[in-house]
Write an enzyme that holds these catalytic residues in place. Structure first.
Site, PDB file in Angstrom:
ATOM      1  N   LYS A 190      -9.637   1.812   5.166  1.00  8.39           N
ATOM      2  CA  LYS A 190      -9.183   0.483   5.572  1.00  8.39           C
ATOM      3  C   LYS A 190     -10.411  -0.395   5.746  1.00  8.39           C
ATOM      4  CE  LYS A 190      -6.596  -1.910   9.146  1.00  8.39           C
ATOM      5  NZ  LYS A 190      -5.719  -1.731  10.300  1.00  8.39           N
ATOM      6  N   ARG A 200      -2.230 -10.839  11.685  1.00 12.26           N
ATOM      7  CA  ARG A 200      -2.675 -10.989  13.076  1.00 12.26           C
ATOM      8  C   ARG A 200      -1.932 -12.136  13.759  1.00 12.26           C
ATOM      9  NH1 ARG A 200      -9.116  -9.740  11.930  1.00 12.26           N
ATOM     10  NH2 ARG A 200      -8.771  -7.574  11.249  1.00 12.26           N
ATOM     11  N   LYS A 212     -14.041  -6.367  13.434  1.00 13.33           N
ATOM     12  CA  LYS A 212     -13.692  -4.945  13.330  1.00 13.33           C
ATOM     13  C   LYS A 212     -14.673  -4.178  12.445  1.00 13.33           C
ATOM     14  CE  LYS A 212      -8.842  -5.634  14.502  1.00 13.33           C
ATOM     15  NZ  LYS A 212      -7.434  -5.197  14.277  1.00 13.33           N
ATOM     16  N   GLU A 228     -14.315   9.264   3.681  1.00 17.65           N
ATOM     17  CA  GLU A 228     -13.253   8.994   4.668  1.00 17.65           C
ATOM     18  C   GLU A 228     -11.992   9.789   4.323  1.00 17.65           C
ATOM     19  OE1 GLU A 228     -13.056   7.290   7.421  1.00 17.65           O
ATOM     20  OE2 GLU A 228     -14.762   5.931   7.444  1.00 17.65           O
ATOM     21  N   LYS A 243      -6.475   0.192   1.825  1.00 17.91           N
ATOM     22  CA  LYS A 243      -6.015  -1.113   2.283  1.00 17.91           C
ATOM     23  C   LYS A 243      -7.178  -2.082   2.416  1.00 17.91           C
ATOM     24  CE  LYS A 243      -3.936  -3.019   6.411  1.00 17.91           C
ATOM     25  NZ  LYS A 243      -3.460  -2.718   7.734  1.00 17.91           N
ATOM     26  N   SER A 269      -0.942  -8.776   4.205  1.00 15.87           N
ATOM     27  CA  SER A 269      -0.367 -10.089   4.478  1.00 15.87           C
ATOM     28  C   SER A 269      -1.048 -11.216   3.701  1.00 15.87           C
ATOM     29  CB  SER A 269      -0.420 -10.365   5.974  1.00 15.87           C
ATOM     30  OG  SER A 269      -1.738 -10.261   6.463  1.00 15.87           O
ATOM     31  N   TYR A 308       5.200  -6.519   1.401  1.00 20.46           N
ATOM     32  CA  TYR A 308       6.175  -7.475   1.938  1.00 20.46           C
ATOM     33  C   TYR A 308       7.115  -7.953   0.836  1.00 20.46           C
ATOM     34  CZ  TYR A 308       2.784  -7.172   5.652  1.00 20.46           C
ATOM     35  OH  TYR A 308       1.950  -6.670   6.616  1.00 20.46           O
TER      36      TYR A 308
END
Ligand code: PBG
Length: 319
Positions: A190, A200, A212, A228, A243, A269, A308
């Protein structure tokens, strides 16, 4: 054999032959539907930065899940928007067996038991600071949160926090509590991406300080994704996720070429918002671009796609 005997256009001449030799197809079971749950009744709020996408109160969320199921969709990925007064810096509400997430999971499994329910495990919606983990004893809270979701009936938990070691810890806690069949889909790669903005807004989870970048991956790296993913599989992840989606198709491909577990991708998003905005302006044809973006994930190696556009896609595929 050279031209004119070999003509690639022969296999493109009609829709029938194009479909017959297509290397990839989209199916309703390719998709995971992200759903946003809020408190209240009869609430369906459109998200301003995600036109055509909504937050639902539990009663209407159940209707939405039924609708998804009848369209052929078989998995949902559940997120909750937590009331401001329940946020703290310990994630206490995340462990509440009667919290919004836990009630949501239970209600979906009662209403549509065949729907595969995945639940987001991270602390950003619960944290007054909007970060995915907490400073102290983070693993313990993640483990307990996953167990609480499993107890509510989640089929699979989806840790999206990118803290090291949490997959192993969550697996251990699930085993200890007797949830050996509850799966883990890890957000393994990610990225610290700027494409999460609209999400968010949805959950009101913009970080209150900093960013982040100390836990999400550096956008400049791809090889690091392999380490990872490797670690998460070793620790017990059943599905690994990449992602965002479209800007990271190369990462999807190398993970696919190097590992043998199902790979999920999250069309986030910001990707949704970009396509919607361009379509609204008449600059891109909505339906075609949606399907093109989704088939790109299959081509790059995805087994599952969180998007979505899931409902739009299945409607379009039915023609
Ligand atoms: C956080 C989380 C995020 C998304 C899913 N889980 C945002 C973030 O990392 O800040 C983003 C999804 C999207 O943009 O659609 N646990």
């Amino acid at each position: 054999m050279a031209f004119p005997y070999q003509r690639n256009r022969r296999l493109r001449a009609t829709e029938a032959i194009r479909d017959l030799v297509a290397e990839h197809h989209l199916l309703p079971t390719d998709f995971m539907v992200p759903l946003f749950l809020i408190e209240g009744e009869r609430k369906k709020e459109e998200i301003s930065s995600m036109p055509g996408y909504y937050r639902f109160s539990l009663d209407l969320l159940i209707e939405e899940v039924k609708d998804c199921y009848s369209l052929g969709l078989r998995s949902v990925l559940l997120f909750v928007k937590v009331a401001e007064e329940l946020k703290d810096n310990e994630g206490a509400e995340a462990l509440n067996d009667d919290g919004l997430m836990q009630r949501g999971i239970r209600a979906i499994k009662i209403a549509v038991p065949e729907m595969y329910v995945m639940s987001d495990v991270a602390l950003d919606p619960y944290s007054s600071f909007g970060h995915d983990g907490i400073v102290v004893e983070n693993e313990i809270v993640m483990g307990d949160m996953a167990v609480s979701h499993a107890r509510a009936g989640a089929d699979m938990v989806a840790p999206s926090d990118m803290m090291d070691g949490r997959i192993g810890y969550i697996r251990e806690r699930l085993e200890d509590e007797g949830f050996k069949n509850t799966g883990i889909m890890s957000y393994s790669a990610k990225y610290a991406s700027s494409f999460y903005g609209p999400f968010r807004d949805v959950l009101d989870s913009t970080p209150g300080f900093g960013d982040k970048k100390t836990y999400q991956m550096n956008i400049a790296n791809s090889q690091e994704a392999l380490s990872e993913v490797e670690r998460d599989i070793e620790e017990g992840a059943d599905i690994v996720m990449i992602k965002p989606g479209m800007p990271y198709l190369d990462v999807l491909r190398i993970v696919k070429d190097n590992f043998n577990v199902p790979i999920a991708v999250y069309q986030v998003s910001g990707e949704y918002a970009m396509i919607k905005a361009a379509a609204e302006k008449g600059w891109l044809p909505h339906d075609e671009v949606v399907l093109e973006s989704l088939i790109a994930f299959k081509r790059a190696g995805a087994t599952l796609i969180a998007t979505y556009f899931a409902k739009d896609a299945v409607r379009l595929l039915k023609g």
